[in-house]
Design an enzyme around this catalytic site. Structure first.
Site, PDB file in Angstrom:
ATOM      1  N   TYR A 180       0.827  -1.215   0.000  1.00  0.00           N
ATOM      2  CA  TYR A 180       0.000   0.000   0.000  1.00  0.00           C
ATOM      3  C   TYR A 180       0.864   1.269   0.000  1.00  0.00           C
ATOM      4  CZ  TYR A 180      -3.524   3.390   1.508  1.00  0.00           C
ATOM      5  OH  TYR A 180      -4.349   4.491   1.596  1.00  0.00           O
ATOM      6  N   LYS A 184       1.686   3.984  -3.126  1.00  0.00           N
ATOM      7  CA  LYS A 184       1.388   5.403  -2.926  1.00  0.00           C
ATOM      8  C   LYS A 184       2.644   6.250  -3.161  1.00  0.00           C
ATOM      9  CE  LYS A 184      -2.948   5.118  -1.657  1.00  0.00           C
ATOM     10  NZ  LYS A 184      -3.977   5.584  -2.583  1.00  0.00           N
TER      11      LYS A 184
END
Ligand SMILES: NC(=O)c1ccc[n+]([C@@H]2O[C@H](COP(=O)([O-])OP(=O)(O)OC[C@H]3O[C@@H](n4cnc5c(N)ncnc54)[C@H](OP(=O)(O)O)[C@@H]3O)[C@@H](O)[C@H]2O)c1
Ligand SMILES: *[C@@H]1O[C@H](CO)[C@@H](O)[C@H](O)[C@H]1NC(C)=O
Length: 275
Positions: A180, A184
């Site tokens: 994650y 990002k």
């Protein structure tokens, strides 16, 4: 018996003291985090008025999501743009008259190239697009949070967009071993390389919101976080603070072409109602 009660009483007292001390230390650490904005000496209202006079146009990606929906409302309330376009995978219907002027572009995110015209002629772009591994699997998550976001930014840049506002996440880091945070961080860096006149990256912590769809785990986490958010301000942020910060920041002049607003800065900028 009396003795036992008194010992228990003391133990509870000590325990409370320890908890309060820990909370105080964490609180101190939170507030010593760098990245807070200087207090706003600028006159927001006149900056907004100047901006309004320029009849600018913007687009929003993810306007059907929690952040996007509120961002749209905030933009309409503050009336900063002459034209607002929603770019999404489905058309949305709105009851409110305020939403009548919106333009909607329905696109197939798997074939974004074919929709280049949807991204042309906007001054400002806002991206609140995203999914989760739980919802879409690891591959699906990368497709949305990386591929769709980057491609959209590329098309926007090619279409003349000068400001891009990206909702990323606290902890975003392209070197992270968590998928994650890594994704990002990667998409942040790749969008920076596109060379927008201005790129603003927002890194909120857990968003405090009453989510419409049910996610029991998140719901519990939010309940716990919101009830102790005053002790751990760096762990969460009310979603309104994020959207207010994004809108206010749009009219402010950044010091550098790329700026990163960490959770603390979002709270500071998003806390001040400007009306
Ligand atoms: N939730 C948090 O606590 C948190 C914390 C920090 C950062 N963030 C980041 O902030 C961003 C926004 O979060 P949010 O909670 O506001 O998002 P959300 O409510 O889940 O909304 C996501 C948006 O992305 C669109 N979308 C998702 N999958 C798609 C797909 N396959 N194709 C096209 N569109 C798709 C959705 O469109 P549909 O309505 O059509 O599905 C919706 O508009 C995300 O990037 C998230 O990672 C979230
Ligand atoms: C913006 O629009 C208004 C009304 O349509 C017009 O009077 C004004 O000249 C426009 N300003 C610019 C900078 O284009």
């Amino acid at each position: 018996m009396k003795l036992l009660i008194s010992i228990l009483g003391k133990a509870t007292g000590y325990l409370t003291l320890v908890v309060v001390l820990i909370a105080a230390v964490l609180h101190y650490l939170d507030y010593s985090e760098p990245g807070a904005l200087p207090s706003m000496a600028v006159n927001m209202e006149s900056l907004e008025e100047d901006f309004r006079q320029q009849n600018k146009s913007c687009f929003i990606l993810g306007a059907t999501g929690e952040t996007g929906r509120l961002l749209l409302k905030e933009l309409l309330d503050r009336n900063l743009f002459a034209k607002i376009t929603l770019i999404g995978r489905r058309e949305v219907t709105f009851e409110d008259k305020a939403y009548e002027k919106l333009i909607q572009e329905v696109v197939d995110f798997e074939k974004l190239e074919d929709h280049a015209p949807a991204f042309q002629g906007h001054d400002v772009g806002y991206c609140c697009l995203g999914t989760t591994k739980a919802k879409s699997g690891a591959e699906g998550f990368v497709r949305v949070d990386h591929d769709y976001v980057l491609k959209s930014a590329e098309l926007a840049k090619a279409g003349g967009c000068s400001q891009f506002h990206l909702e990323s996440s606290k902890g975003a880091d392209k070197g992270s071993s968590f998928l994650y945070l890594k994704v990002k961080g990667q998409v942040e860096a790749e969008i920076e390389a596109l060379g927008f006149d201005r790129l603003s990256i927002y890194r909120p912590a857990v968003l405090l919101v009453e989510r419409q769809e049910s996610r029991p785990g998140e719901w519990m986490a939010r309940k716990v976080l919101s009830s102790c958010s005053f002790m751990f301000p760096s762990m969460s942020v009310p979603i309104q603070a994020v959207t207010r910060a994004m809108v206010s920041n749009t009219v402010l002049k950044p010091e550098h072409p790329t700026e990163i607003l960490e959770n603390k800065a979002i709270q500071t900028l998003g806390a001040s109602p400007t009306k």
